[in-house]
Design an enzyme around this catalytic site. Sequence first.
Site, mmCIF file in Angstrom:
data_model
loop_
_atom_site.group_PDB
_atom_site.id
_atom_site.type_symbol
_atom_site.label_atom_id
_atom_site.label_comp_id
_atom_site.label_asym_id
_atom_site.label_seq_id
_atom_site.Cartn_x
_atom_site.Cartn_y
_atom_site.Cartn_z
ATOM 1 N N ASP A 40 -15.975 -3.473 -4.621
ATOM 2 C CA ASP A 40 -16.031 -4.679 -3.783
ATOM 3 C C ASP A 40 -17.464 -5.196 -3.826
ATOM 4 O O ASP A 40 -18.402 -4.422 -4.044
ATOM 5 C CB ASP A 40 -15.613 -4.379 -2.335
ATOM 6 C CG ASP A 40 -15.110 -5.634 -1.604
ATOM 7 O OD1 ASP A 40 -13.882 -5.805 -1.487
ATOM 8 O OD2 ASP A 40 -15.958 -6.439 -1.169
ATOM 9 N N SER A 41 -17.626 -6.505 -3.597
ATOM 10 C CA SER A 41 -18.986 -7.057 -3.606
ATOM 11 C C SER A 41 -19.615 -7.019 -2.209
ATOM 12 O O SER A 41 -20.774 -7.376 -2.045
ATOM 13 C CB SER A 41 -18.961 -8.501 -4.121
ATOM 14 O OG SER A 41 -18.057 -9.266 -3.352
ATOM 15 N N PHE A 95 -11.484 -5.192 -5.574
ATOM 16 C CA PHE A 95 -11.481 -5.962 -4.317
ATOM 17 C C PHE A 95 -10.928 -5.069 -3.198
ATOM 18 O O PHE A 95 -9.945 -5.404 -2.533
ATOM 19 C CB PHE A 95 -10.647 -7.252 -4.445
ATOM 20 C CG PHE A 95 -10.980 -8.090 -5.662
ATOM 21 C CD1 PHE A 95 -12.048 -8.972 -5.631
ATOM 22 C CD2 PHE A 95 -10.231 -7.991 -6.827
ATOM 23 C CE1 PHE A 95 -12.360 -9.756 -6.738
ATOM 24 C CE2 PHE A 95 -10.538 -8.767 -7.940
ATOM 25 C CZ PHE A 95 -11.596 -9.653 -7.893
ATOM 26 N N ARG A 141 0.840 -1.204 0.000
ATOM 27 C CA ARG A 141 0.000 0.000 0.000
ATOM 28 C C ARG A 141 0.876 1.255 0.000
ATOM 29 O O ARG A 141 0.558 2.247 -0.623
ATOM 30 C CB ARG A 141 -0.965 -0.028 1.185
ATOM 31 C CG ARG A 141 -2.116 -1.024 0.974
ATOM 32 C CD ARG A 141 -3.192 -0.910 2.035
ATOM 33 N NE ARG A 141 -2.781 -1.483 3.292
ATOM 34 C CZ ARG A 141 -3.146 -2.687 3.739
ATOM 35 N NH1 ARG A 141 -3.954 -3.448 3.018
ATOM 36 N NH2 ARG A 141 -2.727 -3.139 4.903
ATOM 37 N N CYS A 184 -3.169 -14.436 -3.529
ATOM 38 C CA CYS A 184 -2.860 -14.893 -2.164
ATOM 39 C C CYS A 184 -3.215 -16.372 -2.022
ATOM 40 O O CYS A 184 -3.448 -16.870 -0.935
ATOM 41 C CB CYS A 184 -3.598 -14.044 -1.123
ATOM 42 S SG CYS A 184 -5.380 -14.130 -1.247
ATOM 43 N N ASN A 216 -19.726 -7.030 -8.587
ATOM 44 C CA ASN A 216 -18.853 -8.179 -8.813
ATOM 45 C C ASN A 216 -17.758 -7.737 -9.785
ATOM 46 O O ASN A 216 -18.058 -7.306 -10.900
ATOM 47 C CB ASN A 216 -19.701 -9.307 -9.406
ATOM 48 C CG ASN A 216 -18.879 -10.553 -9.660
ATOM 49 O OD1 ASN A 216 -17.655 -10.514 -9.811
ATOM 50 N ND2 ASN A 216 -19.563 -11.682 -9.712
ATOM 51 N N ASP A 241 -6.539 -7.197 -6.177
ATOM 52 C CA ASP A 241 -6.142 -7.951 -4.975
ATOM 53 C C ASP A 241 -7.305 -8.844 -4.539
ATOM 54 O O ASP A 241 -7.958 -8.596 -3.529
ATOM 55 C CB ASP A 241 -5.757 -6.966 -3.851
ATOM 56 C CG ASP A 241 -5.263 -7.697 -2.609
ATOM 57 O OD1 ASP A 241 -4.775 -8.839 -2.746
ATOM 58 O OD2 ASP A 241 -5.359 -7.127 -1.504
HETATM 59 N N1 SAH Z 1 -7.035 -5.142 -0.953
HETATM 60 C C1 SAH Z 1 -7.710 -5.281 0.316
HETATM 61 C C2 SAH Z 1 -7.997 -6.725 0.672
HETATM 62 C C3 SAH Z 1 -8.837 -7.478 -0.346
HETATM 63 S S1 SAH Z 1 -9.601 -8.897 0.309
HETATM 64 C C4 SAH Z 1 -6.899 -4.567 1.411
HETATM 65 O O1 SAH Z 1 -5.759 -4.133 1.129
HETATM 66 O O2 SAH Z 1 -7.390 -4.449 2.529
HETATM 67 C C5 SAH Z 1 -10.668 -9.397 -0.966
HETATM 68 C C6 SAH Z 1 -11.957 -8.613 -1.085
HETATM 69 O O3 SAH Z 1 -12.605 -9.078 -2.264
HETATM 70 C C7 SAH Z 1 -12.970 -8.754 0.022
HETATM 71 O O4 SAH Z 1 -13.280 -7.481 0.537
HETATM 72 C C8 SAH Z 1 -14.225 -9.374 -0.650
HETATM 73 O O5 SAH Z 1 -15.443 -8.807 -0.163
HETATM 74 C C9 SAH Z 1 -14.019 -9.001 -2.076
HETATM 75 N N2 SAH Z 1 -14.600 -9.865 -3.111
HETATM 76 C C10 SAH Z 1 -14.587 -11.221 -3.165
HETATM 77 N N3 SAH Z 1 -15.113 -11.645 -4.342
HETATM 78 C C11 SAH Z 1 -15.464 -10.538 -5.047
HETATM 79 C C12 SAH Z 1 -16.036 -10.305 -6.333
HETATM 80 N N4 SAH Z 1 -16.318 -11.328 -7.154
HETATM 81 N N5 SAH Z 1 -16.237 -9.037 -6.749
HETATM 82 C C13 SAH Z 1 -15.931 -8.003 -5.923
HETATM 83 N N6 SAH Z 1 -15.379 -8.155 -4.709
HETATM 84 C C14 SAH Z 1 -15.150 -9.403 -4.267
#
Ligand code: SAH
Length: 403
Positions: free
Chosen positions: A253-254, A231, A215, A347, A286, A307
């Site tokens: 984010d979803s 995400f 970050r 990850c 999504n 991510d």
């Molecule tokens: N980059 C973030 C962590 C990401 S964790 C940080 O630095 O804090 C992954 C995230 O993806 C979660 O918040 C989850 O709600 C979201 N997620 C999972 N599947 C998804 C999808 N298909 N579309 C959008 N968001 C999604």
Amino acid sequence: MSAQLILHPGKERSLFKRHPWLFDTAVARLDGPARPGDTVTIHSADGRPLAKAAYSPLSKIRARVWSFDIAETIDHAFFKRRVAEAVARRAALPELAGQGEHGGLRLIHAESDGLPGIIADQYGDTVVVQLTSAGAEKWRAAIVDALAKATGCARIYERSDSEVRGLEGLEPTTGWLLGEAPEREIVIEEHGVKLAVDIVVGHKTGFYLDQRENRRLLAGLSAGKRVLNCFCYTGGFSLQALAGGAASVLSIDSSQPALQQAAANLALNPQLAAERAHDVEWRCANVFDELRRLKAAGETFDLIVLDPPKFAPSASHAERASRAYKDINLHGFKLLSPGGLLMTYSCSGGVGLDLFQKIAAAAACDAGRTARIVKRLQGSADHPVDLAFPEGEYLKGLLLQVA
Ligand code: SAH
């Protein structure tokens, strides 16, 4: 006298390399009684004692090594030592020293800190602990005591609600183990940005500490850029992009609760919130669909973060996961302006760096883009990787620049 796990001939090899997992297929028999989590001594087929380990009769990982020193006693004092060592290792690194008091800090990173099945993260005066193995479960009280002593923290909360507990025959369990809930929400500071961490309902222990250094890197790349953060969870990358002077940040984010927390986190930073409100959007969607919609709408971005959550918990899921990674990276590449940057992560333990890089290459090719690696990315230093335990290196990323 502890029970003994006797191996099949030749199955001691991974232990000689100090790998801490013993699979069920390596075990010939158990001599003596042992309940889940009990300490057993592992012996080679010809009777040599090799390690002391936590026995887990239901898991394919039949035993997890506590110590390769056969003379070491596994007791309260053992956990006090190991926990203190893990905390001291972090304090000895300038990058991490003092981090837990104001920011967030992973204090114990399971196998990589010689404490299989144990994760502990510090957020100010609160430690959140996650116990995922039968051995960790058995020693809960000793672990809590050791953490309180090593950190001086007055509050310890348990977030043992990870699915992997099921593989060890353990039920989910959460709650305060020491102290009680603070009256105010927990707010940490990361590279000058404030973030609230919900340790009770947030993901993992509340926050993704493994991305801390990445970050910071993003902040340094963001000046004047139109940023897309896919995400976004509670907005960690988004807020750093704003702090770094991004022209605009669209975050997707979803999860509606995650986005609400992200918006609240922006409000915690008045210097960012006031002047930049019109450049910021939190969109509930999504990512797989939204990337296509953005392309169809003719949008472009200068800097994109991908991510996603873990698509492949183990190698057996690698193929389906690869398709998912390919899809988001392909559509990410298509949205980048000339010279744009893609910061992309996996990850998934089941997808190694080599495979991930091949997926990125295939995605760039299919998108008709030339992309070059600017930097390989990994987890922060408080998520160390023991060389003997390569499985600990779950987070891998690439910073790519397109032509
Ligand atoms: N980059 C973030 C962590 C990401 S964790 C940080 O630095 O804090 C992954 C995230 O993806 C979660 O918040 C989850 O709600 C979201 N997620 C999972 N599947 C998804 C999808 N298909 N579309 C959008 N968001 C999604």
